[in-house]
Enzyme design. Sequence first.
Site, mmCIF file in Angstrom:
data_model
loop_
_atom_site.group_PDB
_atom_site.id
_atom_site.type_symbol
_atom_site.label_atom_id
_atom_site.label_comp_id
_atom_site.label_asym_id
_atom_site.label_seq_id
_atom_site.Cartn_x
_atom_site.Cartn_y
_atom_site.Cartn_z
ATOM 1 N N ARG A 47 10.840 11.098 -5.485
ATOM 2 C CA ARG A 47 9.498 9.972 -4.623
ATOM 3 C C ARG A 47 8.984 10.098 -5.541
ATOM 4 N NH1 ARG A 47 7.347 12.944 -1.597
ATOM 5 N NH2 ARG A 47 9.438 14.312 -0.573
ATOM 6 N N TYR A 99 -4.361 -12.387 2.715
ATOM 7 C CA TYR A 99 -2.559 -12.457 3.342
ATOM 8 C C TYR A 99 -3.168 -11.157 5.192
ATOM 9 C CZ TYR A 99 2.161 -11.282 3.512
ATOM 10 O OH TYR A 99 2.902 -11.248 4.160
ATOM 11 N N ASP A 170 -6.029 -9.151 -5.309
ATOM 12 C CA ASP A 170 -4.872 -9.007 -5.126
ATOM 13 C C ASP A 170 -4.816 -10.724 -6.053
ATOM 14 O OD1 ASP A 170 -2.131 -10.287 -3.979
ATOM 15 O OD2 ASP A 170 -2.634 -9.880 -1.650
ATOM 16 N N LYS A 195 6.874 -11.230 -4.859
ATOM 17 C CA LYS A 195 6.887 -13.268 -4.972
ATOM 18 C C LYS A 195 6.762 -13.487 -6.476
ATOM 19 C CE LYS A 195 5.529 -12.763 -0.571
ATOM 20 N NZ LYS A 195 3.529 -12.909 0.074
HETATM 21 C C1 LIG Z 1 3.392 -11.499 0.107
HETATM 22 C C2 LIG Z 1 1.911 -11.075 -0.623
HETATM 23 C C3 LIG Z 1 1.666 -9.571 0.847
HETATM 24 C C4 LIG Z 1 1.975 -8.614 0.745
HETATM 25 O O1 LIG Z 1 3.476 -7.837 0.045
HETATM 26 P P1 LIG Z 1 4.588 -7.436 1.180
HETATM 27 O O2 LIG Z 1 5.659 -7.570 -0.527
HETATM 28 O O3 LIG Z 1 4.802 -8.563 1.586
HETATM 29 O O4 LIG Z 1 4.729 -6.494 1.601
HETATM 30 C C5 LIG Z 1 -0.077 -9.633 -0.233
HETATM 31 N N1 LIG Z 1 -0.583 -10.465 -0.581
HETATM 32 C C6 LIG Z 1 -0.235 -11.476 -0.687
HETATM 33 C C7 LIG Z 1 -0.422 -12.852 -1.449
HETATM 34 C C8 LIG Z 1 1.458 -11.658 -0.610
HETATM 35 O O5 LIG Z 1 1.559 -13.146 -0.796
#
Ligand SMILES: *Cc1c(COP(=O)(O)O)cnc(C)c1O
Length: 216
Positions: A47, A99, A170, A195
């Site tokens: 972990r 998001y 992000d 993604k």
């Molecule tokens: C999908 C996404 C997230 C969240 O990520 P998860 O892996 O689904 O928790 C955060 N920011 C952006 C821009 C995203 O496209």
Amino acid sequence: MKIETIAIHAGNTVNCLTGEVIQPISLSTTFERDAEGNYPDGYMYTRSDNPNRRSLEKVLAALEHGADACAFSSGNAAGSAVFQALEPGSHVIAPDDMYHGLRNALLQVFKGVLSVDFVDTTSLDAIEKAIKPTTKLIWLESPSNPLLKISDIAAVCSLAKKHAIKVACDNTFATPIFQCPLALGADIVMHSTTKYLGGHSDVLGGALICKTADEF
Ligand SMILES: *Cc1c(COP(=O)(O)O)cnc(C)c1O
């Protein structure tokens, strides 16, 4: 090294006993101690750290030109870890197009703990007007999901620096191939590796990459 080479090789260690070029999946939850009771390979419990996760963190840190990285079970977990690191009562400036999962985390999970203003981060003026003495974090998402709004990361970071505010970005939609927010002045980069970094819609993950190995 070119980014293609970094993407393929960074963080991968060749097993010197077998010569296999790709690391095996490490299933062990705990790791061997030496005679003194220490953990000579640096791993103690999976972990806290694990050879495969460490490889992923190393390649992500190299791709984003960061000092180090931390992998998470999702992008939402990575983003929430940044929010959790803030002192209760801190003020956060976040994008009006953010998001939805992270926006909901700020509005619901951190309700009453953090105060948040959602502003149009494409406007430096709007950000400056929203800054308070308690503002500790400016969260950027550029291009944003879903509206693909573009913020001037370098300009926001120099404004933030004047007020001793940290900037997290992000970078999920840009990927380090097209944009490195740390090089533009950001302190932390966040990814949903679910993604484009995962690329095949078959894995959920997230990461934070830090410019310096300091205490956030
Ligand atoms: C999908 C996404 C997230 C969240 O990520 P998860 O892996 O689904 O928790 C955060 N920011 C952006 C821009 C995203 O496209």
